[in-house]
Motif scaffolding. Structure first.
Motif, short mmCIF file in Angstrom:
data_model
loop_
_atom_site.label_atom_id
_atom_site.label_comp_id
_atom_site.label_asym_id
_atom_site.label_seq_id
_atom_site.Cartn_x
_atom_site.Cartn_y
_atom_site.Cartn_z
N ASN A 88 0.82 -1.22 0.00
CA ASN A 88 0.00 0.00 0.00
C ASN A 88 0.86 1.27 0.00
N VAL A 89 1.83 1.30 -0.89
CA VAL A 89 2.72 2.47 -0.97
C VAL A 89 1.98 3.65 -1.60
N LYS A 90 2.09 4.80 -0.96
CA LYS A 90 1.52 6.04 -1.47
C LYS A 90 2.59 7.13 -1.37
N VAL A 91 2.66 7.95 -2.42
CA VAL A 91 3.70 8.98 -2.49
C VAL A 91 3.05 10.35 -2.73
N LYS A 92 3.52 11.33 -1.98
CA LYS A 92 3.09 12.72 -2.19
C LYS A 92 4.33 13.59 -2.36
N ILE A 93 4.37 14.33 -3.46
CA ILE A 93 5.51 15.21 -3.75
C ILE A 93 5.02 16.64 -3.82
N LYS A 94 5.64 17.52 -3.03
CA LYS A 94 5.26 18.92 -3.01
C LYS A 94 6.45 19.78 -3.41
N PRO A 95 6.37 20.45 -4.56
CA PRO A 95 7.47 21.34 -4.96
C PRO A 95 7.37 22.68 -4.23
N VAL A 96 8.51 23.22 -3.84
CA VAL A 96 8.58 24.53 -3.18
C VAL A 96 9.72 25.32 -3.82
N ILE A 97 9.58 26.62 -3.86
CA ILE A 97 10.60 27.48 -4.43
C ILE A 97 11.38 28.12 -3.29
N VAL A 98 12.69 27.86 -3.24
CA VAL A 98 13.57 28.38 -2.20
C VAL A 98 14.70 29.16 -2.86
N HIS A 99 14.73 30.48 -2.60
CA HIS A 99 15.76 31.34 -3.17
C HIS A 99 15.85 31.19 -4.69
N GLY A 100 14.68 31.08 -5.32
CA GLY A 100 14.62 31.04 -6.77
C GLY A 100 14.88 29.70 -7.40
N THR A 101 15.13 28.66 -6.62
CA THR A 101 15.35 27.32 -7.15
C THR A 101 14.27 26.36 -6.66
N ALA A 102 14.06 25.30 -7.40
CA ALA A 102 13.02 24.33 -7.06
C ALA A 102 13.55 23.30 -6.07
N LYS A 103 12.82 23.10 -4.98
CA LYS A 103 13.09 22.05 -4.01
C LYS A 103 11.84 21.19 -3.89
N PHE A 104 12.01 20.00 -3.33
CA PHE A 104 10.88 19.07 -3.27
C PHE A 104 10.81 18.41 -1.90
N ASP A 105 9.59 18.45 -1.33
CA ASP A 105 9.31 17.74 -0.09
C ASP A 105 8.53 16.48 -0.45
N ILE A 106 9.06 15.34 -0.04
CA ILE A 106 8.47 14.05 -0.42
C ILE A 106 8.02 13.29 0.81
N ASP A 107 6.77 12.83 0.78
CA ASP A 107 6.21 11.99 1.84
C ASP A 107 5.85 10.64 1.26
N VAL A 108 6.38 9.58 1.86
CA VAL A 108 6.11 8.21 1.41
C VAL A 108 5.41 7.46 2.53
N TYR A 109 4.29 6.83 2.21
CA TYR A 109 3.52 6.07 3.18
C TYR A 109 3.45 4.61 2.76
N GLY A 110 3.41 3.71 3.73
CA GLY A 110 3.29 2.29 3.43
C GLY A 110 3.01 1.46 4.66
N ASP A 111 2.59 0.22 4.43
CA ASP A 111 2.38 -0.76 5.49
C ASP A 111 3.48 -1.80 5.41
N ALA A 112 3.92 -2.29 6.57
CA ALA A 112 4.99 -3.29 6.62
C ALA A 112 4.49 -4.55 7.32
N ILE A 113 4.80 -5.69 6.71
CA ILE A 113 4.44 -6.99 7.29
C ILE A 113 5.73 -7.78 7.49
N VAL A 114 5.98 -8.22 8.72
CA VAL A 114 7.22 -8.94 9.04
C VAL A 114 7.10 -10.38 8.56
N ASP A 115 8.04 -10.83 7.74
CA ASP A 115 8.04 -12.18 7.20
C ASP A 115 8.97 -13.11 7.98
N ILE A 116 10.25 -12.74 8.01
CA ILE A 116 11.27 -13.61 8.62
C ILE A 116 12.01 -12.83 9.70
#
Length: 384
Positions: free
Chosen positions: A267-295
């Motif tokens: 259930n991976v979900k990704v959100k990318i938010k671009p922001v302008i810092v001092h005239g250049t493009a930066k990106f804030d990235i949020d990644v969400y997911g569920d983890a199931i322990v196998d071994i």
């Protein structure tokens, strides 16, 4: 006019439309293309065509006879791809039907020496082919890739190359790409597209022989006018955490004591938010997911496991990103995110659709494990 004469005339008129079918091709007198390989050597296109035997595919889509050949590969060369196709026709016994074409495989040389657009254009302009054709790249000989057969001799139409979505749902490493998706990626900023990289593995055995199988090793980065390079193996693992298409994928983390714990991320979900810092493009990235322990080879608390998973996911995402920067590739399509969310700044910053990226362009990368669970309801070893 009596009833008998009227009935005869109506019957005669009813048979006239049948004449439109008299010149149709009989299915058993045609050859069916399933896969095509394209190479480029000494200034010529090398075309490899995989013709499949539908007579060997039963209703259950399982071959009726394991000894029967499911596919044969023909070869022709030409100064253009169209010329190579015409030369191939000179050696076939029956008319060739292209409506069942499932996939294209490009060699590394073809990716480097030939522009992708005219090759794709040839296939999508032909009336029998469709936009749902899968596209792959390979470093191995193209003809060997086309000669690969499924394990236990299942119908070749269900091979990993012809039907990639089935296995992707179980292990989402590299997402398959068809011509429609390829054209969309090339037409949108950053005008780059990922094509799955196929290599050949000798990792299956039968009683009589070693079976070669296709292996998804990474991705090739292409543009409308060229080829940038491959990202593969360990360096490619971050791609699966940066797409909402990931169904499930395995990860192994190492504890402080040096033991390994395997998990499945879903259930991976990704959100990318671009922001302008001092005239250049930066990106804030949020990644969400569920983890199931196998071994579990070492006892660990849920908080410890969550910390390890977040650290490993972040490492893989940044490793892939930095590897892509070496070939000037926007692997996560960050330029497109700026284009969609702030087109004014995109117009100011882009060059040929692509925003200049550096290691610092990802300003924040936050990993959130929304659910951590174990099928056995415990995070300790079953047997001490």
């Amino acid at each position: 006019m009596n009833n008998k004469m009227l009935g005869f005339l109506l019957l005669l008129l009813a048979t006239l439309p049948l004449s439109g079918c008299w010149d149709n091709n009989e299915p058993e007198r045609m050859l069916y293309i399933n896969g095509v390989g394209i190479d480029y050597k000494n200034g010529q296109y090398e075309l490899y065509a995989q013709i499949i035997n539908f007579a060997n595919t039963a209703k259950s889509e399982q071959p009726t006879n394991n000894e029967t050949t499911q596919a044969e590969v023909g070869h022709a060369s030409g100064k253009s791809l169209d010329e190579a196709v015409s030369k191939l026709y000179h050696t076939v016994d029956q008319k060739v039907f292209w409506g069942h074409l499932s996939y294209l495989v490009f060699s590394e040389e073809a990716m480097k020496e030939v522009k992708l657009s005219p090759v794709i254009d040839l296939f999508i302009r032909y009336r029998e082919t469709r936009y749902q054709i899968w596209v792959y790249a390979t470093k191995d000989p193209v003809e060997e890739v086309l000669l690969l057969r499924p394990v236990i001799n299942k119908a070749i139409t269900l091979s990993k190359l012809g039907d990639p979505r089935n296995s992707y749902e179980q292990e989402s490493f590299i997402k398959s790409t068809n011509i429609r998706e390829l054209l969309i990626q090339l037409n949108e900023p950053s005008h780059e597209a990922k094509i799955p990289l196929i290599t050949i593995k000798d990792n299956w055995e039968s009683i009589n022989e070693t079976i070669k199988a296709p292996y998804l090793a990474g991705a090739g980065i292409v543009t409308p006018n060229g080829f940038k390079g491959f990202i593969q193996d360990v360096e490619a693992r971050g791609m699966r955490w940066m797409t909402n298409d990931t169904v499930r994928s395995q990860m192994t983390v190492q504890t402080e004591s040096g033991n390994d714990i395997s998990l499945v991320i879903e259930n991976v979900k990704v959100k990318i938010k671009p922001v302008i810092v001092h005239g250049t493009a930066k990106f804030d990235i949020d990644v969400y997911g569920d983890a199931i322990v196998d071994i579990i080879t070492d006892s660990a608390t849920p908080k410890e496991l969550e910390k390890l998973v977040k650290k490993e996911m972040e490492k893989q995402i940044l490793t892939t990103y930095e590897e892509a920067l070496k070939i000037d590739a926007d692997i996560y399509r960050l330029s497109e995110q700026l284009y969609r969310q702030n087109v004014k700044e995109w117009k100011r910053l882009h060059k040929d659709g692509k925003v200049e990226l550096t290691k610092d362009s990802i300003r924040n990368l936050n990993i959130t494990i929304e659910k951590l669970s174990s099928p056995r309801k415990t995070f300790e070893q079953t047997i001490d």
